[in-house]
Structures are given as C-alpha cells and as structure tokens.
Design a protein around this motif. Structure first.
Motif, PDB file in Angstrom:
ATOM      1  N   UNK A  85     -22.511  60.475  10.006  1.00  0.00           N
ATOM      2  CA  UNK A  85     -22.950  59.231  10.805  1.00  0.00           C
ATOM      3  C   UNK A  85     -23.599  59.695  12.080  1.00  0.00           C
ATOM      4  N   UNK A  86     -24.497  59.185  12.678  1.00  0.00           N
ATOM      5  CA  UNK A  86     -24.365  59.283  14.228  1.00  0.00           C
ATOM      6  C   UNK A  86     -23.844  58.580  14.775  1.00  0.00           C
ATOM      7  N   UNK A  87     -23.797  58.685  15.992  1.00  0.00           N
ATOM      8  CA  UNK A  87     -22.686  57.746  16.701  1.00  0.00           C
ATOM      9  C   UNK A  87     -23.184  56.465  17.162  1.00  0.00           C
ATOM     10  N   UNK A  88     -24.547  55.952  16.985  1.00  0.00           N
ATOM     11  CA  UNK A  88     -24.480  54.674  17.231  1.00  0.00           C
ATOM     12  C   UNK A  88     -25.167  53.819  16.260  1.00  0.00           C
ATOM     13  N   UNK A  89     -24.774  54.290  14.712  1.00  0.00           N
ATOM     14  CA  UNK A  89     -24.649  53.512  13.823  1.00  0.00           C
ATOM     15  C   UNK A  89     -22.938  53.450  13.106  1.00  0.00           C
ATOM     16  N   UNK A  90     -22.452  54.436  13.852  1.00  0.00           N
ATOM     17  CA  UNK A  90     -20.576  54.492  13.812  1.00  0.00           C
ATOM     18  C   UNK A  90     -20.473  53.274  15.183  1.00  0.00           C
ATOM     19  N   UNK A  91     -20.644  53.443  15.724  1.00  0.00           N
ATOM     20  CA  UNK A  91     -20.493  52.112  16.997  1.00  0.00           C
ATOM     21  C   UNK A  91     -20.722  50.838  16.976  1.00  0.00           C
TER      22      UNK A  91
END
Length: 166
Positions: A85-91
C-alpha cells in the motif's frame, strides 16, 4: 431605494448569523501553552464529562497503557498496513477510518481534545475532523511526553487500559 437597502442589510445579517453558527475552530496548542490545553480540558472534565470527548491517538500497548491523561480514551490511529500500500493510500485509509469511527460514536457538536506522541497525528486528525463538520477541536502539538514533563505534578496520569474507551 430604502427597500433595497433594508433587503441588503437583512441579507447581510442573516449571512453573518449563518457564518457564526457554522464556525469551525481548531485550537492549536504548543509546548509553550501546555497549561492552556490542560486548563481547558479540566474545565470540561469538571463538567461531569458533558459536551466533549478526549482522545489519545497513541498506540494502546504499550504507550497508552503505560500512562495517559486521566479521562482520555484510546484510539489507536495507526492500523495495520498492507506492505504494498502506498503512503498516500494508507494515510487516506486511516484518516477515513478515524472520521467514520468519530461520526458513529460522537456528535459533531462535542468539543474534541486530541493528543498523540509527537503532534503529527493530531494535526492531521484535526484537519479531517474540521472538514467532517466538527466545530470545536483542541490539539496539543508537542506530544504526550512533552506535556507530562512540562506540567509534572499539575496533571493526573493514569496507567492501564481501564478508562481507554476501547
């Protein structure tokens, strides 16, 4: 001409009243004003826990369990992450989960107090809460350890998870 002036004045007054009633305010408190955060919190706490919620966004174990401000409930902001999961999606996923949880459990009319380890999460969470319609939010941006060290003896620290709200 007088009718237009009266209509304009009336419209202006209604606009102002609407604007005031829908105000959303985030009170950002840093290390230099730690006592203001605690004083405001204790003022609400003295009111028999009416009209507010206080959340500690640190990990339940070991952070919250090892010590937290009396009356603060635990909400473990960071949740399991998919390693792909990319950072932006996770955040976005964790902030959306937090807002959904808040909306299910707490009215947008309540005052919200937030604290975390460093001030990063509370800042993010406050923006999301404000966007979701919460009107009165207090955040402490210097983190739990700082407020405890700064106000040693002026605040009550509780250990364990008995009042965690989880």
């Amino acid at each position: 001409m007088k009718k237009i002036y009266k209509l304009f004045t009336l419209l202006l007054i209604f606009s102002f009243i609407f604007m005031i009633s829908s105000c959303k305010k985030v009170h950002v408190v840093d290390e230099d004003n730690a006592d203001l955060f605690v004083d405001e919190y204790y003022e609400y706490l003295a009111d028999n826990k009416q009209g507010f919620v206080a959340l500690d966004l640190r990990n339940l174990e070991p952070d919250y369990a090892n010590g937290h401000l009396k009356g603060f409930k635990s909400y473990q902001y960071y949740i399991a992450r998919n390693h792909l999961e990319p950072d932006s999606v996770y955040n976005e996923r964790i902030s959306t989960t937090f807002i959904k949880w808040m909306e299910l459990n707490y009215s947008k009319n309540l005052t919200v107090f937030l604290i975390d380890s460093s001030g990063d999460i509370v800042t993010q969470a406050a923006v999301k809460l404000k966007d979701a319609g919460y009107k009165n939010i207090f955040i402490y941006t210097s983190g739990y350890d700082t407020i405890v060290n700064k106000l040693n003896g002026k605040i009550e620290i509780v250990t364990g998870v008995d009042d965690c709200g989880c």
